[in-house]
Each structure stands twice: as C-alpha cells, then as structure tokens.
Design a protein around this motif. Sequence first.
Motif, short mmCIF file in Angstrom:
data_model
loop_
_atom_site.label_atom_id
_atom_site.label_comp_id
_atom_site.label_asym_id
_atom_site.label_seq_id
_atom_site.Cartn_x
_atom_site.Cartn_y
_atom_site.Cartn_z
N PRO A 100 0.81 -1.23 0.00
CA PRO A 100 0.00 0.00 0.00
C PRO A 100 0.84 1.27 0.00
CG PRO A 100 -0.85 -1.58 1.60
CD PRO A 100 0.46 -2.12 1.12
N THR A 128 -4.91 10.31 0.94
CA THR A 128 -5.87 9.76 -0.01
C THR A 128 -5.73 10.50 -1.33
OG1 THR A 128 -8.20 9.15 -0.33
CG2 THR A 128 -7.78 11.29 0.66
N PRO A 158 -8.72 4.86 -1.24
CA PRO A 158 -8.93 4.61 0.19
C PRO A 158 -8.22 5.64 1.05
CG PRO A 158 -8.27 2.60 -0.97
CD PRO A 158 -8.05 3.73 -1.91
N ARG A 159 -8.72 5.82 2.26
CA ARG A 159 -8.06 6.69 3.24
C ARG A 159 -7.01 5.87 4.01
NH1 ARG A 159 -13.29 8.08 6.57
NH2 ARG A 159 -13.80 6.00 5.81
N ARG A 160 -5.86 6.47 4.25
CA ARG A 160 -4.84 5.81 5.07
C ARG A 160 -4.28 6.82 6.08
NH1 ARG A 160 -3.70 3.18 -0.03
NH2 ARG A 160 -4.18 0.97 0.17
N ALA A 161 -3.83 6.31 7.22
CA ALA A 161 -3.35 7.18 8.29
C ALA A 161 -1.93 6.79 8.70
CB ALA A 161 -4.29 7.09 9.50
N PHE A 162 -1.08 7.80 8.91
CA PHE A 162 0.31 7.57 9.29
C PHE A 162 0.69 8.53 10.42
CE2 PHE A 162 -0.18 6.62 4.79
CZ PHE A 162 0.36 5.34 4.69
N ASP A 176 1.11 3.59 -3.04
CA ASP A 176 0.07 4.54 -3.44
C ASP A 176 0.44 5.98 -3.09
OD1 ASP A 176 -1.53 2.47 -4.34
OD2 ASP A 176 -2.57 2.25 -2.41
N ARG A 177 1.41 6.17 -2.21
CA ARG A 177 1.69 7.52 -1.74
C ARG A 177 2.25 8.39 -2.87
NH1 ARG A 177 6.16 4.54 -0.64
NH2 ARG A 177 8.20 5.58 -0.60
N LEU A 233 -3.28 12.02 7.15
CA LEU A 233 -4.33 11.31 6.45
C LEU A 233 -4.05 11.44 4.95
CD1 LEU A 233 -7.38 12.64 8.50
CD2 LEU A 233 -6.09 10.53 8.84
N MET A 272 -10.92 8.84 10.54
CA MET A 272 -10.69 7.53 9.92
C MET A 272 -11.80 6.54 10.28
SD MET A 272 -8.13 7.44 7.88
CE MET A 272 -7.84 5.67 7.74
#
Length: 400
Positions: free
Chosen positions: A45, A191, A265-269, A48-49, A189, A238
């Motif tokens: 994943p 996306t 999709p949403r992703r969190a770091f 995707d960044r 966040l 999220m």
Amino acid sequence: MQHDYDLLIVGGGLAGNCLALALQKTGLKIAIVEASTREQHHDSPAGDRALALAAGTVKMLEAMGIWQGISQAATAIKDIHISDQGHFGKVRLSAQKENVAALGYVITARDIEAHVAKLVNETDIELICPTRLVGLMAGNNAINVSLKRGDEPLNVSVKLLVGADGGNSSVRNLLEIAQHITEYGQTALVTTVKSSLPHKNVAFERFTASGPLAMLPVDNNHCAVVWTRISEDANALMSGSETDFLAELQQCFGYRLGELSLAAPRRAFPLSLIRAEKMTAARTVVIGNAVHQLHPVAGQGFNLGLRDVMQLAEMIIKQHQANQDIGATDFLAAYADSRQKDHDRTIGFTNSVVRIFSNDWLALAAARNIGLAMLDHIPAAKTWLALHAMGLAGRLPRLL
C-alpha cells in the motif's frame, strides 16, 4: 584482500536502487540485499503515496537516466499556493515567473519504484532477494555480513556496507545507532480526491491549527491529499464515514477546486521527526529514511534522501578513481560532514514550519500572516523561496 563485494546495499527501495544505478559504471562489484520480493514491494500500500519531486531532484533523476522513463507518469507543478486558514496571508509561486518549466512534479511512489527496479534488473548488479540481514562484524579491511535467505545462511565480506533499508533499518539497529525522536502528536491522512474544477497544475499548501493540508495535482482532475490532523481528530475521521470525512476536508480546504469526491482509500500515518544520532560506523553508512524521517510538510523527505544518495555516489566515485578504500573511516567521516549542513537546514526548516503554523496563538498568527503577505510582494524573496522549493538553493552534486 579478496572481498565478495566492494559495496553491499541493504534495502532495495528507492534510495538503495538509485545508489546502485549511480554507481553501475564504476567497475565496483555491487549487490543489493532486500527482504521483500519485487512483487511484495510492488503490491505494498505504500506504493500509493504521492511523492513531490523538487526540480533539483528531477535533475538528479535525469543524470541517472531514470527521469526519461517516468516523466510521462508525472504531473508538473506549475504554481504553488500557500495560505493560512482563516487568515489573510498567502504566497503564490509561479514557474513562469521563475522562468522554469515546472517548480516540481508529483508522481506515485509505485511508478518510480517499479521503473527504478526495472533499470537495476537490466544491469549486472546482483540482487540477493528475499534475504534478511542478521549480523555484522567489522574488521580493519572488511565488514563481514551475515545474511539469511529462508533457512539458508549466507556470509559475505564487503569493503563498504550501505544501510538504505528505511525507517526500521536493520543496519542501524544492529549497529545500535540511537535515534532522536520528536513526537508531533499529529497523524497524516493520505488519499486521492477528484475535483469538479480543474487543478490547473497548482499545488496547494494550506496551514491550519491542526496542521498543514497539501493538495498535489495529479492526472485527470485528481489531487493527492496529505492532510495533517491532531491524532485524536485523525482517528475520528478515519473511523467515521467517507461522507463525514469529505465534508470536513471540504470545509478545511474550501471550494477553490469545486466539489471534492474520494477516489482512493483513506490511510493514516502517525507523524514524528526521527533522526539518527550518527550517519556512519565502521565501514558502514546509513542513508535516506534509515537516518532521517521528516514531517511531510513541504514534501522534503524523498528529496533529502536522494541528495544523500547522490553525494555518497559522487564521493565513492572519486575515492575509487583515486584507488583509495571506499570503506575508510576518514572517507566516511568526510561524507557525514558533507551532509550535515543540508540535514540541519532541511530538518530545521521543516520542524519550524510545523511549530509556527500548527497553532492559533493570536500574536504568532498575526506575525506569520504579515510575513506571508510581505513575502508575496517581494520578487527577490519569492525567488529565494522558489529556489528552496525546487531544491536548487544549495550545492548540487558534481554528477549533475
């Protein structure tokens, strides 16, 4: 003394592969050790960044023959719009006014990683994969490296070991190099959104009391979103619905690009500033995310890491051409010294921006907005800021 390799690079991601490509024509015997297969790396994943490539970074990629194969997948940043939510201050940077084709480019990590891996596969650089690093022992003339491929042990002797294996670097951990960690209490966040109005190749950096919001242009009216929020708020966003997420994002950014809709999709770091206590040890150097991890504001992480790569490559070439030891202690100390100023400047700038803009203290808000407004009306100051944004303000490696 006979060595299995002159140079062993641990980490087959962007930093490690780019270093190998920069050194491929030197005659050095080079190998890359990577724990994941190419397929696992490609399907991660993390691919995707979105990466914001400064113009100086593009020059480096051109010099290595990389940019030519990925330019069609990148979106040019023609303008940068910097603003402070709820305040009057803003700065606008223009490629046209700076007489350049673009201030930078946006590309997905997967696009550049896949192309760089393909180029490495076309060389005689050996890829030892999937294989883990399990031990190190440095001597006067070599460093002995213990590897494990499945259940099979593998021991090699090398002149120089490079740790390019990311934030959880096995090389750094085995060397017991300490890290200084600054927790921001923020989460990014990430996306992609589609906008009802064209982005016109404008990158937006909008500062809010919770942290910066970056909207980076990508193809077909899409923008890559890097939205920093206080961790508690990020967790709520999220866990909530996509509708609530979009409503909050729209309120934060406004309607400059019209209506926004989710396209990924949403992703969190979770975010923190992490910096290794030192860059080198006996016959070993760590580069890229293995030595520094930055807040995403201004998108400097990959750009700083690639400057590590190019500086190290330049110095290795010079050392090798002079028939000198590429793992010598004084040589590695010279490399660390050459990178210190860039690290201090870039990390200091990034950290200061986070501290200054991620709050709503009235006096500070007034001061920073007066500063932004003044900066927007002083051409020389805007050129200075544009050069820093493009990664062209400092010394560029001679390889360029």
